[in-house]
Design a protein around this motif. Structure first.
Motif: not given
Length: 66
Positions: A1-21
């Protein structure tokens, strides 16, 4: 699976992370697990379209008590 390019810095890649609210339903506190991506370069937390749809559905289900 290819990681999505970060739309903020356009350098890094996004890694899915769960969080609780916590939401309040009928006076009761309910924890809801949501998703977002964290950039491995700039550390930005980003909820893309897929995450936003998942999160909306999770909150709707928790709010309805199902």
């Amino acid at each position: 699976m290819e990681l999505e390019l970060c739309p903020i810095c356009c350098v890094g890649h996004l890694h899915e992370q769960p969080f609780t609210t916590t939401i309040t339903r009928e006076g009761q506190q309910v924890d809801v697990e949501l998703l977002h991506g964290i950039c491995d370069h700039c550390q930005s937390e980003v909820a893309g379209e897929g995450h936003a749809s998942f999160n909306k559905r999770a909150v709707q289900l928790a709010s309805s008590g199902k």
